[in-house]
Scaffold this motif. Structure first.
Motif, short mmCIF file in Angstrom:
data_model
loop_
_atom_site.label_atom_id
_atom_site.label_comp_id
_atom_site.label_asym_id
_atom_site.label_seq_id
_atom_site.Cartn_x
_atom_site.Cartn_y
_atom_site.Cartn_z
N GLN A 251 54.37 39.88 26.19
CA GLN A 251 54.50 39.35 27.54
C GLN A 251 54.81 40.47 28.52
OE1 GLN A 251 57.52 36.29 27.18
NE2 GLN A 251 55.97 34.71 26.87
N LYS A 253 55.70 41.03 32.91
CA LYS A 253 56.00 40.43 34.21
C LYS A 253 55.31 41.26 35.30
CE LYS A 253 60.16 38.92 35.22
NZ LYS A 253 61.61 38.91 35.63
N THR A 254 54.58 40.60 36.17
CA THR A 254 53.90 41.31 37.24
C THR A 254 54.90 41.89 38.23
OG1 THR A 254 53.65 39.25 38.49
CG2 THR A 254 51.83 39.88 37.05
N ASN A 257 52.04 41.26 43.67
CA ASN A 257 50.92 40.32 43.73
C ASN A 257 49.65 41.03 43.29
OD1 ASN A 257 52.61 38.31 44.81
ND2 ASN A 257 52.23 39.01 46.90
N VAL A 265 47.51 36.22 41.08
CA VAL A 265 48.74 36.12 40.30
C VAL A 265 49.90 36.65 41.14
CG1 VAL A 265 49.92 36.76 38.17
CG2 VAL A 265 47.43 36.51 38.17
N PRO A 266 50.87 35.81 41.47
CA PRO A 266 51.99 36.26 42.32
C PRO A 266 52.96 37.17 41.57
CG PRO A 266 52.32 33.98 41.64
CD PRO A 266 50.95 34.37 41.16
N GLU A 267 53.70 37.94 42.33
CA GLU A 267 54.73 38.83 41.77
C GLU A 267 55.75 38.02 40.97
OE1 GLU A 267 58.31 41.77 43.38
OE2 GLU A 267 56.77 41.02 44.77
N THR A 269 55.32 36.82 37.93
CA THR A 269 54.70 35.91 36.96
C THR A 269 54.75 36.52 35.56
OG1 THR A 269 53.17 35.06 38.63
CG2 THR A 269 52.59 34.67 36.32
N LEU A 271 53.02 37.03 32.19
CA LEU A 271 51.69 36.98 31.59
C LEU A 271 51.81 37.16 30.08
CD1 LEU A 271 49.70 39.19 34.13
CD2 LEU A 271 49.88 36.70 34.08
#
Length: 375
Positions: A251, A253-254, A257, A265-267, A269, A271
Motif C-alpha cells: 500500500q 499513500k498519495t 493530487n 486520485v486525491p492527496e 488516498t 492505493l
C-alpha cells in the motif's frame, strides 16, 4: 543512511569494511547459521540409516532468525533471538484480532481484554529487550565501540546519547530494529520454504541446479562471485518469488493530487497493489502464468513479462525493499548448501494449503524427505 543500510544495514565504509566485501561477509554469516541445521540433518540420516522426513518450514524460520540476529545485533544475537520468539507470538495474535468483529468498535483495542493485555505485554517485552541491547551498546561505546552490525551502524550514524541533534531518537531506533527484524526474518523464511517446495516437486530442475552449484562451488561455501555465476539458481528463486512471493499486497499513500489512467486520485488516498494477482496475470505473463517456468527469467527481470515492472516481490522504485539484496544472498547460500549435500522430495504427508498471515506460508508446514548425497 542509504550507504549505512545497504544490504539490510550490514556494514558500511565508515567502519573500514569495503563495499565489495559485504556480500561475502553476509554469505559467511549465513553459512555458519545454516551449517548447524545441515549438521542436524546429517545426524538424523546417520541415525536412521536412510531418508528422513522433516518439517522444513519450522527449521527455515529458525535459520532466518539466527541470520538476522547475527547480522542486525552481532554480539547481542542471543538476546535478540528472544525478539524473534516474542514477535512470532505477537504476530499471530495481531492477525487473529483482524477477524474479531469487536475490533470494528472504536477504541476496542484499548480495552483490557485477555487478547489486548497479552499483546500489550508482548510489545513491552520486545521493547525492553531492544532497549537493554541499545543501552548496553551506548554504555560500552568507549571500550568496544558500537559494533559493525546493523545496530552499531545506526548508532554510529545517529548517536542519540552523544549528539545534540541526533538523526533518530531512541524510540525511532527501537522501531527500526523491530521493523528490520520482522521484515528480514519473516519474508526470507517463507521464501526459503516455498523455494524448497518447488525444488522438491521438480526433480528435473533439482538436478540442473545441483550441477550448476557443484560446477561453480564444488563443496565450498558460495562466495559473491560464485553466487553471481549461478544463473539457473537465480532464475529458480525469481520464479518462486513470482508464484509464492511472501508479500501479497503493498500500500502507498498519495502525497499530492494526481491522475492514474484517467482517474483523479486525491492527496492522502491509500492505493493498494495486489502483487499476487499481478504475478499470475495471463495478460502480463502469458497463458502459462500459473505454471512454474524459471526460464521465463532467462533474459532478466525486465523482459520476463510483457511489462518491465510486472515483477514486484520487493516493490519497485525509491520505496523498494531495502533488504532485497540481503534476502537474495541468503536464499542463494542456503539453497546451494542444501543442493551440495542432500536430495529433497515432497513427503506424502504434505497438504498444499497456502495461507496469508501477513506473509504467504504453508498452513500445515512443509514436510519433505531428505537423503544424503555423495558428491
Amino acid at each position: 543512511m542509504e550507504e549505512v543500510l545497504l544490504g539490510m544495514g550490514l556494514f558500511s565504509n565508515s567502519l573500514h569494511v569495503p563495499r565489495a566485501l559485504v556480500p561475502q561477509m553476509l554469505a559467511m554469516t549465513v553459512s555458519d547459521c545454516v551449517g548447524l541445521m545441515l549438521a542436524d540433518w546429517e545426524a538424523k540420516l546417520e541415525m536412521n540409516r536412510g531418508p528422513v522426513e522433516i518439517d522444513i518450514s519450522c527449521q527455515f524460520e529458525e535459520v532466518a532468525a539466527d541470520v538476522i540476529s547475527h547480522v542486525a545485533f552481532g554480539r547481542n544475537h542471543k538476546e535478540a533471538k528472544e525478539v524473534y520468539l516474542v514477535q512470532k507470538e505477537l504476530q499471530f495474535l495481531a492477525f487473529n484480532s483482524i477477524f474479531n468483529v469487536l475490533n470494528l468498535i472504536p477504541g476496542f483495542r484499548y480495552l483490557p481484554t485477555k487478547n489486548n493485555l497479552k499483546m500489550h505485554m508482548l510489545e513491552k517485552q520486545v521493547r525492553s529487550i531492544l532497549m537493554n541491547i541499545i543501552k548496553n551498546r551506548v554504555n560500552c561505546k568507549d571500550t568496544v565501540g558500537y559494533g559493525n552490525d546493523m545496530l552499531g551502524i545506526i548508532l554510529n550514524a545517529c548517536a542519540p546519547e552523544h549528539v545534540q541533534n541526533p538523526l533518530m531518537s531512541m524510540e525511532e531506533i527501537i522501531e527500526e530494529c523491530k521493523t528490520f527484524y520482522l521484515a528480514g526474518h519473516e519474508t526470507t523464511a517463507q521464501l526459503l520454504t516455498w523455494t524448497m517446495f518447488l525444488l522438491s516437486t521438480h526433480s528435473e530442475w533439482q538436478e540442473k541446479l545441483r550441477e550448476e552449484v557443484v560446477r561453480e562451488c564444488g563443496k565450498d561455501i558460495p562466495t559473491d562471485d560464485k553466487l553471481n555465476n549461478m544463473k539457473l539458481v537465480n532464475m529458480f528463486i525469481l520464479e518462486t518469488l513470482r508464484l509464492y512471493g511472501p508479500v501479497t499486497n503493498i500500500q502507498r499513500k498519495t502525497g499530492s493530487n494526481l491522475e492514474l489512467g484517467g482517474i483523479k486520485v486525491p492527496e492522502g488516498t491509500i492505493l493498494s497493489t495486489p502483487i499476487k494477482t499481478i504475478h499470475r496475470d495471463k495478460e502480463l505473463w502469458g497463458k502459462d502464468a500459473e505454471e512454474f517456468k524459471p526460464q521465463r527469467f532467462e533474459n532478466g527481470v525486465g523482459r520476463a513479462a510483457k511489462h518491465p515492472y510486472a515483477f514486484l516481490p520487493f516493490s519497485i522504485g525509491p520505496r523498494a525493499c531495502i533488504g532485497q539484496n540481503f534476502t537474495m544472498i541468503e536464499a542463494k547460500v542456503v539453497f546451494a548448501m542444501i543442493l551440495q549435500r542432500f536430495s529433497v522430495s515432497l513427503s506424502p504427508n504434505y497438504v498444499h494449503a497456502p495461507m496469508d498471515v501477513f506473509t504467504i506460508r504453508p498452513r500445515y508446514g512443509l514436510q519433505v524427505v531428505i537423503n544424503s548425497l555423495q558428491i
